[in-house]
Design a protein around this motif. Structure first.
Motif, PDB file in Angstrom:
ATOM      1  N   GLY A  44       3.500  -8.345  -5.867  1.00 57.90           N
ATOM      2  CA  GLY A  44       2.077  -8.110  -5.625  1.00 57.90           C
ATOM      3  C   GLY A  44       1.299  -8.044  -6.921  1.00 57.90           C
ATOM      4  O   GLY A  44       1.693  -7.330  -7.854  1.00 57.90           O
ATOM      5  N   ILE A  45       0.209  -8.809  -7.024  1.00 54.13           N
ATOM      6  CA  ILE A  45      -0.692  -8.750  -8.171  1.00 54.13           C
ATOM      7  C   ILE A  45      -1.959  -8.024  -7.747  1.00 54.13           C
ATOM      8  O   ILE A  45      -2.613  -8.422  -6.770  1.00 54.13           O
ATOM      9  N   ILE A  46      -2.302  -6.962  -8.472  1.00 58.06           N
ATOM     10  CA  ILE A  46      -3.472  -6.145  -8.136  1.00 58.06           C
ATOM     11  C   ILE A  46      -4.501  -6.314  -9.247  1.00 58.06           C
ATOM     12  O   ILE A  46      -4.289  -5.851 -10.368  1.00 58.06           O
ATOM     13  N   GLN A  47      -5.605  -6.971  -8.950  1.00 57.02           N
ATOM     14  CA  GLN A  47      -6.644  -7.210  -9.953  1.00 57.02           C
ATOM     15  C   GLN A  47      -7.841  -6.311  -9.664  1.00 57.02           C
ATOM     16  O   GLN A  47      -8.363  -6.291  -8.553  1.00 57.02           O
ATOM     17  N   HIS A  48      -8.259  -5.573 -10.689  1.00 53.47           N
ATOM     18  CA  HIS A  48      -9.324  -4.585 -10.516  1.00 53.47           C
ATOM     19  C   HIS A  48     -10.657  -5.218 -10.156  1.00 53.47           C
ATOM     20  O   HIS A  48     -11.368  -4.759  -9.253  1.00 53.47           O
ATOM     21  N   ILE A  92      -5.314  -1.237  -1.701  1.00 51.69           N
ATOM     22  CA  ILE A  92      -4.418  -2.371  -1.961  1.00 51.69           C
ATOM     23  C   ILE A  92      -3.037  -1.868  -2.390  1.00 51.69           C
ATOM     24  O   ILE A  92      -2.006  -2.358  -1.915  1.00 51.69           O
ATOM     25  N   CYS A  93      -3.017  -0.882  -3.282  1.00 52.14           N
ATOM     26  CA  CYS A  93      -1.740  -0.324  -3.739  1.00 52.14           C
ATOM     27  C   CYS A  93      -0.945   0.268  -2.574  1.00 52.14           C
ATOM     28  O   CYS A  93       0.271   0.052  -2.454  1.00 52.14           O
ATOM     29  N   GLN A  94      -1.633   1.009  -1.719  1.00 50.49           N
ATOM     30  CA  GLN A  94      -0.966   1.621  -0.573  1.00 50.49           C
ATOM     31  C   GLN A  94      -0.422   0.570   0.391  1.00 50.49           C
ATOM     32  O   GLN A  94       0.685   0.706   0.933  1.00 50.49           O
ATOM     33  N   LYS A  95      -1.187  -0.494   0.597  1.00 53.26           N
ATOM     34  CA  LYS A  95      -0.745  -1.569   1.486  1.00 53.26           C
ATOM     35  C   LYS A  95       0.480  -2.271   0.915  1.00 53.26           C
ATOM     36  O   LYS A  95       1.441  -2.578   1.651  1.00 53.26           O
ATOM     37  N   MET A  96       0.472  -2.514  -0.388  1.00 53.57           N
ATOM     38  CA  MET A  96       1.623  -3.180  -1.000  1.00 53.57           C
ATOM     39  C   MET A  96       2.858  -2.289  -0.959  1.00 53.57           C
ATOM     40  O   MET A  96       3.979  -2.783  -0.826  1.00 53.57           O
ATOM     41  N   ALA A  97       2.649  -0.980  -1.064  1.00 49.67           N
ATOM     42  CA  ALA A  97       3.777  -0.051  -0.951  1.00 49.67           C
ATOM     43  C   ALA A  97       4.344  -0.068   0.459  1.00 49.67           C
ATOM     44  O   ALA A  97       5.561  -0.110   0.662  1.00 49.67           O
ATOM     45  N   SER A  98       3.454  -0.053   1.458  1.00 48.89           N
ATOM     46  CA  SER A  98       3.921  -0.075   2.844  1.00 48.89           C
ATOM     47  C   SER A  98       4.582  -1.406   3.194  1.00 48.89           C
ATOM     48  O   SER A  98       5.461  -1.465   4.054  1.00 48.89           O
ATOM     49  N   ASP A  99       4.171  -2.473   2.501  1.00 51.08           N
ATOM     50  CA  ASP A  99       4.793  -3.784   2.713  1.00 51.08           C
ATOM     51  C   ASP A  99       6.122  -3.904   1.971  1.00 51.08           C
ATOM     52  O   ASP A  99       6.805  -4.928   2.091  1.00 51.08           O
ATOM     53  N   LYS A 100       6.451  -2.867   1.194  1.00 50.28           N
ATOM     54  CA  LYS A 100       7.711  -2.822   0.451  1.00 50.28           C
ATOM     55  C   LYS A 100       7.871  -4.018  -0.496  1.00 50.28           C
ATOM     56  O   LYS A 100       8.879  -4.725  -0.488  1.00 50.28           O
ATOM     57  N   LYS A 101       6.843  -4.212  -1.312  1.00 48.55           N
ATOM     58  CA  LYS A 101       6.939  -5.252  -2.329  1.00 48.55           C
ATOM     59  C   LYS A 101       8.103  -4.942  -3.272  1.00 48.55           C
ATOM     60  O   LYS A 101       8.463  -3.782  -3.479  1.00 48.55           O
ATOM     61  N   ASP A 102       8.680  -5.977  -3.849  1.00 49.88           N
ATOM     62  CA  ASP A 102       9.783  -5.797  -4.779  1.00 49.88           C
ATOM     63  C   ASP A 102       9.305  -5.511  -6.198  1.00 49.88           C
ATOM     64  O   ASP A 102      10.040  -4.927  -7.003  1.00 49.88           O
ATOM     65  N   LEU A 103       8.078  -5.934  -6.502  1.00 50.08           N
ATOM     66  CA  LEU A 103       7.544  -5.758  -7.846  1.00 50.08           C
ATOM     67  C   LEU A 103       6.018  -5.755  -7.779  1.00 50.08           C
ATOM     68  O   LEU A 103       5.430  -6.559  -7.051  1.00 50.08           O
ATOM     69  N   LEU A 104       5.389  -4.860  -8.552  1.00 49.40           N
ATOM     70  CA  LEU A 104       3.934  -4.819  -8.634  1.00 49.40           C
ATOM     71  C   LEU A 104       3.498  -5.217 -10.040  1.00 49.40           C
ATOM     72  O   LEU A 104       4.081  -4.775 -11.026  1.00 49.40           O
ATOM     73  N   MET A 118       0.475   6.127  -7.568  1.00 46.44           N
ATOM     74  CA  MET A 118       0.985   6.043  -6.197  1.00 46.44           C
ATOM     75  C   MET A 118       2.439   6.497  -6.120  1.00 46.44           C
ATOM     76  O   MET A 118       2.887   7.014  -5.086  1.00 46.44           O
ATOM     77  N   ASP A 119       3.202   6.315  -7.218  1.00 46.41           N
ATOM     78  CA  ASP A 119       4.578   6.779  -7.306  1.00 46.41           C
ATOM     79  C   ASP A 119       5.409   6.317  -6.106  1.00 46.41           C
ATOM     80  O   ASP A 119       6.104   7.097  -5.463  1.00 46.41           O
ATOM     81  N   SER A 120       5.341   5.013  -5.834  1.00 43.87           N
ATOM     82  CA  SER A 120       6.009   4.446  -4.665  1.00 43.87           C
ATOM     83  C   SER A 120       7.477   4.127  -4.907  1.00 43.87           C
ATOM     84  O   SER A 120       8.218   3.866  -3.954  1.00 43.87           O
ATOM     85  N   GLY A 121       7.912   4.150  -6.179  1.00 47.11           N
ATOM     86  CA  GLY A 121       9.279   3.756  -6.484  1.00 47.11           C
ATOM     87  C   GLY A 121       9.426   2.266  -6.700  1.00 47.11           C
ATOM     88  O   GLY A 121      10.501   1.798  -7.073  1.00 47.11           O
ATOM     89  N   ILE A 122       8.352   1.514  -6.484  1.00 46.21           N
ATOM     90  CA  ILE A 122       8.389   0.070  -6.712  1.00 46.21           C
ATOM     91  C   ILE A 122       8.242  -0.197  -8.209  1.00 46.21           C
ATOM     92  O   ILE A 122       7.332   0.347  -8.842  1.00 46.21           O
TER      93      ILE A 122
END
Length: 333
Positions: A44-48, A92-104, A118-122
């Protein structure tokens, strides 16, 4: 965290196996084998926000990853743009965490702070955070912890003002436009203030809280300053064409912290190439996907600087570029 690492390790093994197998084939290798059991890695790429600097980095990163051989079947990229709204960044961060992305891969400081908080572990490999320590996304640049590392865009503030002294030696007072909500901007502005104070130069600050205030902030400096300085600030960057036009009308040089801002009408900078930062980040991602733990990947800072001058802007504000500088600098516009 352990389950996530095992899952990603399995995917990495499949990806490496596929890459090795592909290298052994000499013919008849077109198309994708849907039966090979390879799992796709989801990044997941998160652009501000949307501006030329950030877009240039993102596109360079994606192009480099494709050049390295990661096609859509191996690496699926989910790009999301928050359009400058921090609540959108968090969503967006929360959605990517719930989608269980492998890398942010968050782009610049605000997105990175949100992803880390977010401390999602990703695992996170951030792109272009000016000061990771001040932003509190890392505690040691050489020893990444908490699965977080990335690239930094050090701003050579001293060199920018030395360039200004050569191009516009009459400048005694600078106007500074920035958003105090961006840690990266504050760090750059603090460095600028220290340099100006040490060299008997004055400054006038004007702070913005949203992009709609940038034009008014630039207008408020006209008649009060001899030049304008801007850090790599998301809000100012987005409104750079308006700032540049106001400055041109007032015959004020605008010194920036990004080459893209010079392309958009600013006068000059000494800075990094944001395309190179994108490539450097992609190379870090490649090493990670091939098995290097993030703990063994120190934060990397691009320290290759180049002088960029907008010759159209120079003509508009009545500045003559010295011949030696014209030969060595990257002239745009």
């Amino acid at each position: 965290m352990k389950n996530h690492r095992r899952t990603l390790a399995g995917k990495l093994f499949s990806l490496c196996a596929l890459t090795a197998a592909a290298a052994l084939l000499t013919s008849g290798c077109s198309g994708k084998d849907s039966q090979n059991g390879t799992e796709t890695i989801h990044m997941g790429i998160i652009q501000h926000t949307d501006n030329d600097s950030f877009t240039q980095m993102r596109e360079a990163l994606i192009n480099r990853l494709r050049e390295l051989g990661y096609d859509e079947s191996q690496l699926e990229i989910d790009y999301q743009n928050a359009q400058g709204d921090m609540s959108n960044v968090n969503t967006i961060c929360q959605k990517m965490a719930s989608d269980k992305k492998d890398l942010l891969v968050p782009v610049v400081t605000p997105s990175t702070q949100a992803a880390v908080a977010m401390d999602s572990g990703i695992p996170i490999i951030f792109m272009s955070v000016t000061d990771p320590l001040a932003a509190k996304v890392m505690t040691d640049l050489n020893k990444p912890g908490n699965e977080v590392t990335g690239t930094s865009n050090a701003i050579p503030v001293d060199e920018i003002f030395k360039l200004a002294a050569r191009l516009t030696p009459h400048v005694k007072t600078y106007g500074i436009i920035y958003n105090t909500g961006e840690v990266n901007s504050v760090a750059t502005v603090n460095s600028a203030k220290q340099y100006l104070a040490a060299n008997d130069l004055s400054y006038v600050e004007t702070v913005v809280t949203n992009a709609s205030e940038v034009q008014q902030a630039a207008e408020s400096l006209v008649g009060r300053v001899d030049a304008i300085f801007t850090p790599l600030d998301s809000m100012v960057n987005s409104a750079m064409p308006q700032v540049a036009q106001i400055a041109k009308d007032a015959k004020l040089p605008v010194y920036t912290a990004a080459d893209t801002m010079v392309h958009n009408g600013g006068f000059a900078t000494v800075g990094v190439s944001y395309e190179k930062i994108g490539i450097m980040t992609a190379d870090m991602i490649d090493r990670y996907l091939k098995g290097t733990p993030i703990a063994d990947m120190p934060c990397e800072t691009l320290s290759e600087f180049s002088t960029v001058i907008n010759q159209t802007t120079a003509g508009a504000i009545g500045v003559t570029i010295p011949d030696d500088m014209a030969e060595s600098a990257d002239l745009v516009g």
